[in-house]
Design a protein around this motif. Structure first.
Motif, PDB file in Angstrom:
ATOM      1  N   ASP A  29       0.833  -1.201   0.000  1.00 17.72           N
ATOM      2  CA  ASP A  29       0.000   0.000   0.000  1.00 17.72           C
ATOM      3  C   ASP A  29       0.868   1.251   0.000  1.00 17.72           C
ATOM      4  N   SER A  30       0.333   2.333  -0.506  1.00 15.20           N
ATOM      5  CA  SER A  30       1.028   3.619  -0.455  1.00 15.20           C
ATOM      6  C   SER A  30       1.063   4.109   0.982  1.00 15.20           C
ATOM      7  N   VAL A  31       2.196   4.692   1.340  1.00 12.76           N
ATOM      8  CA  VAL A  31       2.362   5.233   2.687  1.00 12.76           C
ATOM      9  C   VAL A  31       2.882   6.659   2.543  1.00 12.76           C
ATOM     10  N   SER A  32       2.216   7.583   3.181  1.00 11.04           N
ATOM     11  CA  SER A  32       2.648   8.968   3.173  1.00 11.04           C
ATOM     12  C   SER A  32       3.365   9.245   4.496  1.00 11.04           C
ATOM     13  N   LEU A  33       4.655   9.556   4.400  1.00  8.61           N
ATOM     14  CA  LEU A  33       5.458   9.757   5.601  1.00  8.61           C
ATOM     15  C   LEU A  33       5.853  11.221   5.738  1.00  8.61           C
ATOM     16  N   PRO A  34       5.980  11.685   6.978  1.00  6.30           N
ATOM     17  CA  PRO A  34       6.464  13.050   7.206  1.00  6.30           C
ATOM     18  C   PRO A  34       7.893  13.211   6.683  1.00  6.30           C
ATOM     19  N   GLU A  35       8.238  14.423   6.299  1.00  8.05           N
ATOM     20  CA  GLU A  35       9.562  14.705   5.746  1.00  8.05           C
ATOM     21  C   GLU A  35      10.671  14.300   6.714  1.00  8.05           C
ATOM     22  N   ASP A  36      10.491  14.572   7.995  1.00  6.85           N
ATOM     23  CA  ASP A  36      11.499  14.236   8.991  1.00  6.85           C
ATOM     24  C   ASP A  36      11.753  12.721   9.019  1.00  6.85           C
ATOM     25  N   THR A  37      10.692  11.942   8.894  1.00  7.57           N
ATOM     26  CA  THR A  37      10.830  10.481   8.878  1.00  7.57           C
ATOM     27  C   THR A  37      11.571  10.030   7.624  1.00  7.57           C
ATOM     28  N   LEU A  38      11.257  10.639   6.488  1.00  4.16           N
ATOM     29  CA  LEU A  38      11.951  10.304   5.245  1.00  4.16           C
ATOM     30  C   LEU A  38      13.439  10.625   5.339  1.00  4.16           C
ATOM     31  N   GLU A  39      13.771  11.739   5.971  1.00  7.68           N
ATOM     32  CA  GLU A  39      15.174  12.091   6.168  1.00  7.68           C
ATOM     33  C   GLU A  39      15.871  11.059   7.050  1.00  7.68           C
ATOM     34  N   GLY A  40      15.188  10.615   8.093  1.00  5.13           N
ATOM     35  CA  GLY A  40      15.754   9.583   8.967  1.00  5.13           C
ATOM     36  C   GLY A  40      15.984   8.286   8.211  1.00  5.13           C
ATOM     37  N   ILE A  41      15.042   7.911   7.359  1.00  6.60           N
ATOM     38  CA  ILE A  41      15.187   6.701   6.546  1.00  6.60           C
ATOM     39  C   ILE A  41      16.396   6.850   5.623  1.00  6.60           C
ATOM     40  N   GLY A  42      16.549   8.028   5.047  1.00  4.77           N
ATOM     41  CA  GLY A  42      17.703   8.268   4.179  1.00  4.77           C
ATOM     42  C   GLY A  42      19.022   8.094   4.914  1.00  4.77           C
ATOM     43  N   CYS A  43      19.097   8.614   6.127  1.00  7.67           N
ATOM     44  CA  CYS A  43      20.316   8.462   6.938  1.00  7.67           C
ATOM     45  C   CYS A  43      20.577   6.996   7.261  1.00  7.67           C
ATOM     46  N   VAL A  44      19.540   6.290   7.661  1.00  8.08           N
ATOM     47  CA  VAL A  44      19.693   4.877   8.020  1.00  8.08           C
ATOM     48  C   VAL A  44      20.149   4.073   6.802  1.00  8.08           C
ATOM     49  N   LEU A  45      19.578   4.350   5.637  1.00 10.65           N
ATOM     50  CA  LEU A  45      19.993   3.638   4.425  1.00 10.65           C
ATOM     51  C   LEU A  45      21.435   3.953   4.053  1.00 10.65           C
ATOM     52  N   SER A  46      21.844   5.193   4.250  1.00  4.53           N
ATOM     53  CA  SER A  46      23.227   5.571   3.988  1.00  4.53           C
ATOM     54  C   SER A  46      24.175   4.837   4.932  1.00  4.53           C
ATOM     55  N   ILE A  47      23.815   4.771   6.197  1.00  3.78           N
ATOM     56  CA  ILE A  47      24.623   4.066   7.190  1.00  3.78           C
ATOM     57  C   ILE A  47      24.714   2.593   6.830  1.00  3.78           C
ATOM     58  N   TYR A  48      23.588   2.001   6.484  1.00  2.00           N
ATOM     59  CA  TYR A  48      23.560   0.586   6.106  1.00  2.00           C
ATOM     60  C   TYR A  48      24.459   0.327   4.896  1.00  2.00           C
ATOM     61  N   ALA A  49      24.322   1.153   3.851  1.00  8.12           N
ATOM     62  CA  ALA A  49      25.132   0.978   2.646  1.00  8.12           C
ATOM     63  C   ALA A  49      26.617   1.092   2.959  1.00  8.12           C
ATOM     64  N   SER A  50      26.978   2.054   3.779  1.00 10.96           N
ATOM     65  CA  SER A  50      28.385   2.224   4.148  1.00 10.96           C
ATOM     66  C   SER A  50      28.901   1.016   4.911  1.00 10.96           C
ATOM     67  N   LEU A  51      28.110   0.507   5.832  1.00 14.18           N
ATOM     68  CA  LEU A  51      28.551  -0.651   6.615  1.00 14.18           C
ATOM     69  C   LEU A  51      28.697  -1.888   5.740  1.00 14.18           C
ATOM     70  N   VAL A  52      27.805  -2.067   4.771  1.00 18.29           N
ATOM     71  CA  VAL A  52      27.896  -3.208   3.861  1.00 18.29           C
ATOM     72  C   VAL A  52      29.194  -3.138   3.066  1.00 18.29           C
ATOM     73  N   ILE A  53      29.580  -1.938   2.663  1.00 20.11           N
ATOM     74  CA  ILE A  53      30.802  -1.755   1.883  1.00 20.11           C
ATOM     75  C   ILE A  53      32.045  -1.902   2.757  1.00 20.11           C
ATOM     76  N   LEU A  54      32.005  -1.362   3.959  1.00 21.15           N
ATOM     77  CA  LEU A  54      33.191  -1.327   4.818  1.00 21.15           C
ATOM     78  C   LEU A  54      33.440  -2.614   5.595  1.00 21.15           C
ATOM     79  N   LEU A  55      32.380  -3.293   6.003  1.00 24.86           N
ATOM     80  CA  LEU A  55      32.505  -4.430   6.913  1.00 24.86           C
ATOM     81  C   LEU A  55      31.661  -5.610   6.457  1.00 24.86           C
ATOM     82  N   SER A  56      31.988  -6.779   6.967  1.00 26.01           N
ATOM     83  CA  SER A  56      31.133  -7.942   6.734  1.00 26.01           C
ATOM     84  C   SER A  56      29.829  -7.759   7.513  1.00 26.01           C
ATOM     85  N   HIS A  57      28.825  -8.550   7.184  1.00 25.27           N
ATOM     86  CA  HIS A  57      27.523  -8.433   7.846  1.00 25.27           C
ATOM     87  C   HIS A  57      27.648  -8.588   9.362  1.00 25.27           C
TER      88      HIS A  57
END
Length: 103
Positions: A29-57
Protein backbone atom coordinates in the motif's frame (compact mmCIF):
# COMPACT_ATOMS: atom_id res chain seq x y z
CA UNK A 1 17.00 -2.61 16.67
CA UNK A 2 14.41 -2.23 19.32
CA UNK A 3 11.13 -0.52 18.46
CA UNK A 4 12.23 2.41 20.62
CA UNK A 5 15.49 2.73 18.70
CA UNK A 6 13.64 2.56 15.40
CA UNK A 7 11.35 5.40 16.48
CA UNK A 8 14.26 7.54 17.65
CA UNK A 9 16.22 7.01 14.43
CA UNK A 10 13.23 7.86 12.25
CA UNK A 11 11.90 10.71 14.36
CA UNK A 12 8.62 8.96 15.11
CA UNK A 13 6.89 9.62 18.43
CA UNK A 14 4.39 6.77 18.17
CA UNK A 15 5.66 3.17 17.85
CA UNK A 16 2.17 2.10 16.84
CA UNK A 17 2.19 4.54 13.90
CA UNK A 18 5.57 3.18 12.80
CA UNK A 19 4.22 -0.37 12.97
CA UNK A 20 1.17 0.65 10.91
CA UNK A 21 3.39 2.24 8.25
CA UNK A 22 5.54 -0.89 8.04
CA UNK A 23 2.50 -3.13 7.70
CA UNK A 24 1.08 -0.90 4.95
CA UNK A 25 4.40 -0.94 3.10
CA UNK A 26 4.69 -4.74 3.37
CA UNK A 27 1.18 -5.04 1.96
CA UNK A 28 2.23 -2.90 -1.00
CA UNK A 29 0.00 0.00 0.00
CA UNK A 30 1.03 3.62 -0.45
CA UNK A 31 2.36 5.23 2.69
CA UNK A 32 2.65 8.97 3.17
CA UNK A 33 5.46 9.76 5.60
CA UNK A 34 6.46 13.05 7.21
CA UNK A 35 9.56 14.71 5.75
CA UNK A 36 11.50 14.24 8.99
CA UNK A 37 10.83 10.48 8.88
CA UNK A 38 11.95 10.30 5.24
CA UNK A 39 15.17 12.09 6.17
CA UNK A 40 15.75 9.58 8.97
CA UNK A 41 15.19 6.70 6.55
CA UNK A 42 17.70 8.27 4.18
CA UNK A 43 20.32 8.46 6.94
CA UNK A 44 19.69 4.88 8.02
CA UNK A 45 19.99 3.64 4.42
CA UNK A 46 23.23 5.57 3.99
CA UNK A 47 24.62 4.07 7.19
CA UNK A 48 23.56 0.59 6.11
CA UNK A 49 25.13 0.98 2.65
CA UNK A 50 28.38 2.22 4.15
CA UNK A 51 28.55 -0.65 6.62
CA UNK A 52 27.90 -3.21 3.86
CA UNK A 53 30.80 -1.76 1.88
CA UNK A 54 33.19 -1.33 4.82
CA UNK A 55 32.50 -4.43 6.91
CA UNK A 56 31.13 -7.94 6.73
CA UNK A 57 27.52 -8.43 7.85
CA UNK A 58 28.48 -9.85 11.25
CA UNK A 59 31.09 -7.17 11.89
CA UNK A 60 28.66 -4.41 10.91
CA UNK A 61 26.11 -5.62 13.47
CA UNK A 62 28.83 -5.63 16.12
CA UNK A 63 30.21 -2.22 15.08
CA UNK A 64 26.90 -0.48 15.75
CA UNK A 65 26.90 -1.69 19.37
CA UNK A 66 30.65 -1.55 20.16
CA UNK A 67 32.12 1.48 21.96
CA UNK A 68 34.27 3.54 19.60
CA UNK A 69 37.25 5.76 20.43
CA UNK A 70 36.76 8.09 17.46
CA UNK A 71 36.13 11.67 18.67
CA UNK A 72 32.59 11.65 17.25
CA UNK A 73 31.57 8.74 19.48
CA UNK A 74 33.46 9.73 22.65
CA UNK A 75 33.79 6.12 23.75
CA UNK A 76 30.10 5.34 23.14
CA UNK A 77 28.70 2.99 20.55
CA UNK A 78 27.26 4.30 17.29
CA UNK A 79 23.75 3.15 18.24
CA UNK A 80 23.72 5.29 21.38
CA UNK A 81 24.64 8.31 19.29
CA UNK A 82 22.21 7.49 16.47
CA UNK A 83 19.35 6.88 18.91
CA UNK A 84 19.98 10.03 20.93
CA UNK A 85 16.84 11.56 19.45
CA UNK A 86 18.88 14.32 17.83
CA UNK A 87 18.74 14.13 14.01
CA UNK A 88 22.14 15.81 13.75
CA UNK A 89 23.73 12.86 15.59
CA UNK A 90 22.24 10.41 13.09
CA UNK A 91 23.44 12.58 10.21
CA UNK A 92 26.91 12.79 11.78
CA UNK A 93 27.20 8.98 11.91
CA UNK A 94 26.09 8.73 8.27
CA UNK A 95 28.62 11.41 7.28
CA UNK A 96 31.39 9.73 9.31
CA UNK A 97 30.82 6.41 7.53
CA UNK A 98 30.69 8.09 4.11
CA UNK A 99 34.05 9.67 4.89
CA UNK A 100 35.41 6.26 5.89
CA UNK A 101 34.22 4.81 2.58
CA UNK A 102 36.07 7.43 0.56
CA UNK A 103 39.32 7.59 2.56
Amino acid sequence: MTASEQCLLLGVDDAEALQDWMEQARAGDSVSLPEDTLEGIGCVLSIYASLVILLSHDRSKDWVRTPDREPLFQGKCAMSLMASGNRKDLEDVARYLLNERYR
